[in-house]
Each structure stands twice: as C-alpha cells, then as structure tokens.
Motif scaffolding. Structure first.
Motif, PDB file in Angstrom:
ATOM      1  N   SER A 127       0.905  -1.266  -0.133  1.00 62.76           N
ATOM      2  CA  SER A 127       0.038  -0.095  -0.012  1.00 62.76           C
ATOM      3  C   SER A 127       0.796   1.178   0.005  1.00 62.76           C
ATOM      4  O   SER A 127       1.677   1.289   0.767  1.00 62.76           O
ATOM      5  CB  SER A 127      -0.829   0.076   1.140  1.00 62.76           C
ATOM      6  OG  SER A 127      -1.706   1.058   1.321  1.00 62.76           O
TER       7      SER A 127
ATOM      8  N   THR B  48      -6.429  -2.732  -5.029  1.00 64.08           N
ATOM      9  CA  THR B  48      -6.604  -1.452  -4.980  1.00 64.08           C
ATOM     10  C   THR B  48      -6.981  -0.658  -3.538  1.00 64.08           C
ATOM     11  O   THR B  48      -7.145  -1.828  -2.488  1.00 64.08           O
ATOM     12  CB  THR B  48      -8.014  -1.014  -5.707  1.00 64.08           C
ATOM     13  OG1 THR B  48      -8.224  -1.399  -6.838  1.00 64.08           O
ATOM     14  CG2 THR B  48      -8.082   0.564  -5.655  1.00 64.08           C
TER      15      THR B  48
ATOM     16  N   VAL C 228      -8.405   2.150  -1.047  1.00 63.82           N
ATOM     17  CA  VAL C 228      -9.114   3.409  -0.969  1.00 63.82           C
ATOM     18  C   VAL C 228      -8.519   4.153   0.023  1.00 63.82           C
ATOM     19  O   VAL C 228      -8.593   3.623   1.418  1.00 63.82           O
ATOM     20  CB  VAL C 228     -10.577   3.119  -1.031  1.00 63.82           C
ATOM     21  CG1 VAL C 228     -10.907   2.136   0.289  1.00 63.82           C
ATOM     22  CG2 VAL C 228     -11.584   4.350  -0.913  1.00 63.82           C
TER      23      VAL C 228
ATOM     24  N   ARG D  72      -8.162   0.827 -11.182  1.00 65.11           N
ATOM     25  CA  ARG D  72      -7.551  -0.621 -10.402  1.00 65.11           C
ATOM     26  C   ARG D  72      -5.904  -0.302 -10.193  1.00 65.11           C
ATOM     27  O   ARG D  72      -5.362   0.068 -11.159  1.00 65.11           O
ATOM     28  CB  ARG D  72      -7.790  -1.621 -11.352  1.00 65.11           C
ATOM     29  CG  ARG D  72      -7.618  -3.017 -10.677  1.00 65.11           C
ATOM     30  CD  ARG D  72      -7.785  -4.272 -11.628  1.00 65.11           C
ATOM     31  NE  ARG D  72      -9.081  -4.264 -12.261  1.00 65.11           N
ATOM     32  CZ  ARG D  72     -10.001  -4.604 -11.621  1.00 65.11           C
ATOM     33  NH1 ARG D  72      -9.996  -5.195 -10.553  1.00 65.11           N
ATOM     34  NH2 ARG D  72     -11.291  -4.828 -12.371  1.00 65.11           N
TER      35      ARG D  72
ATOM     36  N   PHE E 271     -11.145  -3.727  -6.478  1.00 66.03           N
ATOM     37  CA  PHE E 271     -11.633  -2.574  -7.421  1.00 66.03           C
ATOM     38  C   PHE E 271     -13.177  -3.040  -7.952  1.00 66.03           C
ATOM     39  O   PHE E 271     -13.917  -1.773  -8.021  1.00 66.03           O
ATOM     40  CB  PHE E 271     -10.785  -2.247  -8.608  1.00 66.03           C
ATOM     41  CG  PHE E 271     -11.149  -1.237  -9.254  1.00 66.03           C
ATOM     42  CD1 PHE E 271     -10.934   0.327  -8.817  1.00 66.03           C
ATOM     43  CD2 PHE E 271     -11.690  -1.213 -10.524  1.00 66.03           C
ATOM     44  CE1 PHE E 271     -11.269   1.403  -9.831  1.00 66.03           C
ATOM     45  CE2 PHE E 271     -12.080   0.213 -11.440  1.00 66.03           C
ATOM     46  CZ  PHE E 271     -12.021   1.237 -10.828  1.00 66.03           C
TER      47      PHE E 271
ATOM     48  N   GLY F 185     -13.409   8.005  -4.312  1.00 62.72           N
ATOM     49  CA  GLY F 185     -12.607   6.767  -4.254  1.00 62.72           C
ATOM     50  C   GLY F 185     -11.549   6.840  -5.282  1.00 62.72           C
ATOM     51  O   GLY F 185     -11.370   7.689  -6.163  1.00 62.72           O
ATOM     52  N   PRO F 186     -10.988   5.662  -5.444  1.00 63.64           N
ATOM     53  CA  PRO F 186      -9.698   5.291  -6.478  1.00 63.64           C
ATOM     54  C   PRO F 186     -10.395   5.453  -7.908  1.00 63.64           C
ATOM     55  O   PRO F 186     -11.593   4.732  -8.105  1.00 63.64           O
ATOM     56  CB  PRO F 186      -9.402   4.184  -5.989  1.00 63.64           C
ATOM     57  CG  PRO F 186     -10.205   3.255  -5.415  1.00 63.64           C
ATOM     58  CD  PRO F 186     -11.064   4.246  -4.675  1.00 63.64           C
TER      59      PRO F 186
ATOM     60  N   ASP G 256     -11.551   8.980   1.981  1.00 60.26           N
ATOM     61  CA  ASP G 256     -12.532   8.813   0.849  1.00 60.26           C
ATOM     62  C   ASP G 256     -13.593   7.832   1.671  1.00 60.26           C
ATOM     63  O   ASP G 256     -14.645   7.545   0.868  1.00 60.26           O
ATOM     64  CB  ASP G 256     -12.160   8.477  -0.308  1.00 60.26           C
ATOM     65  CG  ASP G 256     -11.583   9.466  -1.048  1.00 60.26           C
ATOM     66  OD1 ASP G 256     -11.870  10.835  -0.652  1.00 60.26           O
ATOM     67  OD2 ASP G 256     -10.989   9.283  -2.267  1.00 60.26           O
TER      68      ASP G 256
ATOM     69  N   LYS H 152      -4.872   1.746  -7.942  1.00 58.91           N
ATOM     70  CA  LYS H 152      -4.570   2.947  -7.435  1.00 58.91           C
ATOM     71  C   LYS H 152      -4.070   2.779  -5.976  1.00 58.91           C
ATOM     72  O   LYS H 152      -4.582   2.161  -5.132  1.00 58.91           O
ATOM     73  CB  LYS H 152      -5.727   3.717  -7.393  1.00 58.91           C
ATOM     74  CG  LYS H 152      -5.810   5.314  -6.860  1.00 58.91           C
ATOM     75  CD  LYS H 152      -5.086   6.039  -8.138  1.00 58.91           C
ATOM     76  CE  LYS H 152      -4.624   7.406  -7.622  1.00 58.91           C
ATOM     77  NZ  LYS H 152      -4.116   8.377  -8.686  1.00 58.91           N
ATOM     78  N   HIS H 153      -2.895   3.478  -5.512  1.00 61.24           N
ATOM     79  CA  HIS H 153      -2.264   3.760  -4.427  1.00 61.24           C
ATOM     80  C   HIS H 153      -1.561   2.361  -3.988  1.00 61.24           C
ATOM     81  O   HIS H 153      -1.356   2.109  -2.799  1.00 61.24           O
ATOM     82  CB  HIS H 153      -3.334   4.235  -3.178  1.00 61.24           C
ATOM     83  CG  HIS H 153      -4.046   5.361  -3.422  1.00 61.24           C
ATOM     84  ND1 HIS H 153      -3.411   6.580  -3.782  1.00 61.24           N
ATOM     85  CD2 HIS H 153      -5.293   5.742  -3.559  1.00 61.24           C
ATOM     86  CE1 HIS H 153      -4.364   7.492  -4.038  1.00 61.24           C
ATOM     87  NE2 HIS H 153      -5.503   6.998  -3.836  1.00 61.24           N
TER      88      HIS H 153
END
Length: 396
Positions: A52, A104, A106, A128, A61, A124-125, A110, A130-131
């Motif tokens: 992460s 993913t 979040v 797919r 996702f 939200g992200p 958020d 993300k972060h």
C-alpha cells in the motif's frame, strides 16, 4: 615525439600511465564518492510484494462503490491474516502488504466506518491498482541497477543496499602527493621576504582533490634544488600512486622537474600541450607512481589540474567516465577570435549566459575566485556575438 600535444592526446596518454587500482569491499556508510568496481545487480524484487502506498483500506476495485465489511487490518512489516473476498475491506497502512484478493487501496479520507461496515464518502480510487506499489515496481531481481565505474551518490547507495548488496565493491582510493617547488614560495601566513609570495597552489590543489576519491597528504614544498627535488620524488614514489608537482615544469635555468625526475630514476612521457593557460605540462612515471608536473601560475595550475590531474585520480579510482563534462550555454558577452592554442577562459555563468572575464592573466587569483566556468575557445575560432553558443566546463 610531437612537441605540442592536443588536450585530448595528452589526456589519453596521462590515463594510460597507470591502470585502475585494485578493488576493495567497504561499508556503504564510507562509500559516497567512490567508484564501483563491478556492476550492482539486484538480488531481489523491490518491493518484494504489492504494498500500500497510503493509509486506507485494501479492496477489490470491482466492488466499488461499496459498502464493504471490515475484516481486519495489516501494518507494515506484517503478513495479512487472511485474503479478502467480495465486498470485504481490510484496514491497511502505508508500506503494508496487500492481502490476497485485494488490488486497490481506497484512502481513509474517502471512506467512513458505519458500525462494522465501510461506506464511500468521497470520490474513491479512479482506477484498478490505485495507491498500490506493484511487486518489482522499483526493480526486479536480476536487473543491473548500477554499472561498474559509476560514482556512488547517496541515492545510488540506497539503491545498491535495497538490491541486496552486502557491501560496496569499489576501486581503491589513489594516494596523491602534492609538491610545490620554488625559492620564491613561502608557507601561507609566514612573513614574506623580498621577491617572495605566499604558496597558494598547494592548498588549492588539496582543496580540488578533497571531493575526489583520493587520499591526499599535506602539501609539501621544495626549493629550487634539483638534487633535493629528485630525492623527494624518489621517496614519494615509494608510498604514492600519483605525484603532482607545481612549478618548474618548463626548461628554464630554474625549472628542475624534468631533470629531477630523470635523476630519481623516472621518465618523461611528454611535456607541452597546445592549450592556454598550461602549456608547460610534464607527464611521466617514477617507479609505479604517475607524475604530473603542473605549471606554477595559479590559473595554469588550476586549469591543468581540472583537465588532467582530476581525471587521472578518477581513472585510478575506477571511474568509467573520468574526463570533465563539456556543456554548452549561450554567451552573455562577445568572445574574441581564438589564437594558435585552445583557450580555457575563466568565466561566470549566470541566468544571462557565459561571460568570460576581461583579464585572463594566469598569475591572477581574483578572476579564478570569481569563476564558475571555463569557456573553451578552439584555435583560430571566429569571434562570436552574445547569444551564440559556447562550450564550457563547470568548476566549483
């Protein structure tokens, strides 16, 4: 033998005087500025698993926009307790491993917890992954991260350690001796007699070598006595890889370096280079040591040290590219036509461009103190106007 070598010929012959020194393994904490003796190849993936990049919740996702049931948490350095399934989320912190099934993150800003459920409160992200820092997103095992001959910067040291290298394999630091010569020279701060001047060149060269991968002793001084200089050279050659002398490099009645080198059992490879300042440069060997005899005027000593001494030291220390980098910038002032030799003009580089100083007297130190660039003017080069491009070497 050619009486006047080009700068490039002189550089090549100086680097050929001695081979790079034997490698050694040292702690990374001591390795900054040293040159790698072998490639650094990654022994591991980095990161070794998907991590992460933010504090938040690991999700699938496809389950957006939620809600989700919270199934636990995972911190950096810990293994996830379980996989996550459909509409499940796991609290996760920066640097923690993604649990199996998650793809993913979040971010915590958020979402909000509503009892045992997690609900989306922000956008939200957007995609797919993300972060998430993907496995081997920095580098994969087997990747050559740093090539032999590269200089170890703090960032390169971090990469080498992260790759799994236990120590830094680097070239040994060359041992450099500095010897100034001349009856007119007096140690810094000492009273001056008639016709005497402070010996500034020894300290200047020591300062130039301070940031290099070299072991440099205190500058020594010898008067204009050929036999004495020969004895000093012979002794220095027993304990050093490079001997650099300053002054006495020409062939006048009081220029003793070439004769002293021969008297000490050494030999001259060449002398005189088609450049200004710095034409009377001596290069040779004595025993296993390389010798450079630089001219005595401060600007001449500085320029020749920049072009020849520092590259030789870097070469011996294992540098892949030891020569100074030639850059280009526009001129901020006119540049007169060139003469018969290549000029290295002390200059100032600022936002407006390069301004060569009006005085290029090689005996003056004030222009040298103000300069941060050496403008290169080729032999018989035409005059150039402001805004035209010029080659230069950056100097401290």
């Amino acid at each position: 033998m050619k009486l006047l070598l080009s700068v490039e010929e002189a550089q090549a012959r100086i680097l050929a005087l001695a081979a790079p020194l034997a490698p050694e393994n040292i702690p990374f904490t001591d390795a900054v500025g040293r040159f790698l003796s072998k490639d650094v190849t990654a022994l591991r993936d980095q990161p070794a698993a998907a991590l992460s990049a933010m504090d938040g919740y690991a999700i699938r996702f496809e389950d957006l926009p939620g809600p989700w049931s919270i199934t636990g948490e995972v911190a950096a350095g810990a293994m996830p307790s379980r996989a996550i399934g459909a509409r499940e989320a796991m609290r996760i912190f920066t640097g923690a491993m993604l649990p199996p099934g998650a793809d993913t993150v979040v971010v915590q800003e958020d979402v909000a917890e509503a009892g045992a459920a997690l609900v989306l409160t922000g956008e939200g992200p957007a995609a797919r992954g993300k972060h998430v820092r993907a496995r081997a997103g920095d580098f994969a095992a087997g990747t050559c991260l740093l090539a032999a001959g590269a200089r170890l910067t703090p960032g390169a040291i971090a990469a080498a350690i992260m790759a799994g290298a236990p120590a830094a394999a680097v070239g040994r630091r060359p041992r450099v001796a500095i010897l100034t010569t001349g009856d007119e020279l007096v140690p810094p701060g000492h009273p001056l007699g008639v016709g005497q001047i402070p010996d500034s060149n020894g300290a200047m060269l020591a300062a130039m070598l301070k940031e290099e991968a070299a072991e440099v002793g205190l500058p020594l001084h010898a008067p204009d006595d050929r036999t004495l200089i020969a004895n000093v050279l012979r002794d220095l050659a027993r304990h050093h890889d490079v001997i650099v002398t300053i002054g006495g490099a020409s062939v006048g009645d009081h220029d003793h370096i070439q004769g002293a080198l021969a008297g000490a059992g050494g030999s001259v490879d060449f002398w005189k280079v088609a450049m200004r300042p710095g034409k009377p440069l001596v290069a040779g060997t004595i025993g296993t040591a390389a010798l450079l005899g630089l001219p005595g005027n401060p600007a001449s000593a500085f320029v020749t040290a920049t072009l020849f001494l520092l590259p030789l030291v870097r070469h011996l220390a294992g540098a892949r590219a030891p020569l100074p980098l030639v850059r280009q910038a526009p001129l901020a002032a006119p540049l007169a036509a060139g003469g018969e030799r290549r000029d290295y003009l002390r200059a100032r580089l600022d936002a407006d461009g390069l301004t060569p100083f009006a005085s290029q007297d090689s005996g003056q130190t004030v222009p040298l103190a103000a300069a941060n660039a050496l403008v290169i003017r080729e032999p018989r080069a035409p005059a150039r106007a402001p805004l035209e491009s010029a080659d230069y070497i950056a100097i401290a």
